[in-house]
Motif scaffolding. Structure first.
Motif, PDB file in Angstrom:
ATOM      1  N   THR A 285       0.826  -1.206   0.000  1.00 15.46           N
ATOM      2  CA  THR A 285       0.000   0.000   0.000  1.00 15.46           C
ATOM      3  C   THR A 285       0.862   1.259   0.000  1.00 15.46           C
ATOM      4  N   PRO A 286       0.711   2.123  -1.013  1.00 15.51           N
ATOM      5  CA  PRO A 286       1.483   3.364  -1.037  1.00 15.51           C
ATOM      6  C   PRO A 286       1.152   4.253   0.172  1.00 15.51           C
ATOM      7  N   ASP A 287       2.184   4.678   0.869  1.00 15.13           N
ATOM      8  CA  ASP A 287       2.051   5.547   2.028  1.00 15.13           C
ATOM      9  C   ASP A 287       3.338   6.347   2.123  1.00 15.13           C
ATOM     10  N   ARG A 288       3.264   7.613   1.750  1.00 11.91           N
ATOM     11  CA  ARG A 288       4.470   8.433   1.647  1.00 11.91           C
ATOM     12  C   ARG A 288       5.305   8.414   2.922  1.00 11.91           C
ATOM     13  N   ARG A 289       4.696   8.665   4.046  1.00  9.68           N
ATOM     14  CA  ARG A 289       5.448   8.756   5.302  1.00  9.68           C
ATOM     15  C   ARG A 289       6.083   7.407   5.663  1.00  9.68           C
ATOM     16  N   ARG A 290       5.306   6.340   5.567  1.00  7.75           N
ATOM     17  CA  ARG A 290       5.835   5.015   5.909  1.00  7.75           C
ATOM     18  C   ARG A 290       6.939   4.604   4.942  1.00  7.75           C
ATOM     19  N   TRP A 291       6.703   4.779   3.635  1.00  9.38           N
ATOM     20  CA  TRP A 291       7.717   4.382   2.664  1.00  9.38           C
ATOM     21  C   TRP A 291       9.005   5.174   2.857  1.00  9.38           C
ATOM     22  N   LEU A 292       8.903   6.474   3.113  1.00 11.62           N
ATOM     23  CA  LEU A 292      10.103   7.288   3.323  1.00 11.62           C
ATOM     24  C   LEU A 292      10.862   6.803   4.557  1.00 11.62           C
ATOM     25  N   GLN A 293      10.144   6.520   5.631  1.00  7.04           N
ATOM     26  CA  GLN A 293      10.782   6.020   6.850  1.00  7.04           C
ATOM     27  C   GLN A 293      11.509   4.700   6.578  1.00  7.04           C
ATOM     28  N   LEU A 294      10.852   3.787   5.880  1.00 11.57           N
ATOM     29  CA  LEU A 294      11.470   2.497   5.592  1.00 11.57           C
ATOM     30  C   LEU A 294      12.661   2.632   4.647  1.00 11.57           C
ATOM     31  N   LEU A 295      12.571   3.515   3.675  1.00 15.41           N
ATOM     32  CA  LEU A 295      13.716   3.751   2.793  1.00 15.41           C
ATOM     33  C   LEU A 295      14.898   4.304   3.577  1.00 15.41           C
ATOM     34  N   ARG A 296      14.642   5.213   4.496  1.00 12.95           N
ATOM     35  CA  ARG A 296      15.728   5.755   5.335  1.00 12.95           C
ATOM     36  C   ARG A 296      16.344   4.667   6.206  1.00 12.95           C
ATOM     37  N   GLU A 297      15.507   3.792   6.763  1.00 15.00           N
ATOM     38  CA  GLU A 297      16.032   2.660   7.537  1.00 15.00           C
ATOM     39  C   GLU A 297      16.897   1.771   6.639  1.00 15.00           C
ATOM     40  N   GLY A 298      16.430   1.547   5.424  1.00 13.74           N
ATOM     41  CA  GLY A 298      17.179   0.727   4.486  1.00 13.74           C
ATOM     42  C   GLY A 298      18.516   1.353   4.124  1.00 13.74           C
ATOM     43  N   ILE A 299      18.537   2.661   3.937  1.00 12.46           N
ATOM     44  CA  ILE A 299      19.790   3.357   3.622  1.00 12.46           C
ATOM     45  C   ILE A 299      20.778   3.175   4.754  1.00 12.46           C
ATOM     46  N   GLU A 300      20.314   3.322   5.981  1.00 15.75           N
ATOM     47  CA  GLU A 300      21.174   3.139   7.139  1.00 15.75           C
ATOM     48  C   GLU A 300      21.723   1.711   7.182  1.00 15.75           C
ATOM     49  N   PHE A 301      20.869   0.737   6.882  1.00 20.59           N
ATOM     50  CA  PHE A 301      21.265  -0.670   6.920  1.00 20.59           C
ATOM     51  C   PHE A 301      22.255  -1.027   5.818  1.00 20.59           C
ATOM     52  N   VAL A 302      21.927  -0.750   4.582  1.00 18.11           N
ATOM     53  CA  VAL A 302      22.814  -1.179   3.484  1.00 18.11           C
ATOM     54  C   VAL A 302      24.001  -0.249   3.287  1.00 18.11           C
ATOM     55  N   GLY A 303      23.916   0.972   3.818  1.00 17.23           N
ATOM     56  CA  GLY A 303      24.986   1.940   3.639  1.00 17.23           C
ATOM     57  C   GLY A 303      26.120   1.843   4.652  1.00 17.23           C
ATOM     58  N   ARG A 304      26.052   0.833   5.512  1.00 11.38           N
ATOM     59  CA  ARG A 304      27.118   0.673   6.539  1.00 11.38           C
ATOM     60  C   ARG A 304      28.450   0.364   5.932  1.00 11.38           C
TER      61      ARG A 304
END
Length: 106
Positions: A87-106
């Protein structure tokens, strides 16, 4: 007017790319995706999956258990570090993308 998953994803991608030069567009499974450096970060709407983002496996399990997302399993194989959020949800998707950046960007 309803925003398509693709439109939302690529608008968020542009926003994230402006703020982090490590984020680039790439390809995965014959489609477009986002990467952080050489690591895969996310893709959108692979066979109706909505946002698909790479996160720590414990976080993926938590988000599935709480109903935020679903397991991502192309061709029947579940990827434990990938979460599908249909389900598209701007706030949730942005939060999860930021979490993903932190995770894979280590």
């Amino acid at each position: 007017m309803t925003t398509s998953p693709e439109d939302l994803f690529w608008r968020l991608a542009a926003e994230l790319e402006r703020n982090d030069p490590r984020i680039t567009e790439g390809t995965i499974m014959n489609g477009r995706c986002l990467r952080v450096g050489k690591e895969f970060l996310a893709l959108v709407d692979y066979k109706g999956s909505g946002l698909v983002v790479k996160l720590p496996r414990e976080r993926v399990a938590e988000l599935i258990e709480t109903g935020v997302g679903k397991p991502f399993g192309p061709a029947g194989k579940i990827f434990k570090e990938w979460l599908s959020v249909p389900t598209p949800d701007r706030r949730r998707w942005l939060q999860l993308l930021r979490e993903g950046i932190e995770f894979v960007g280590r």
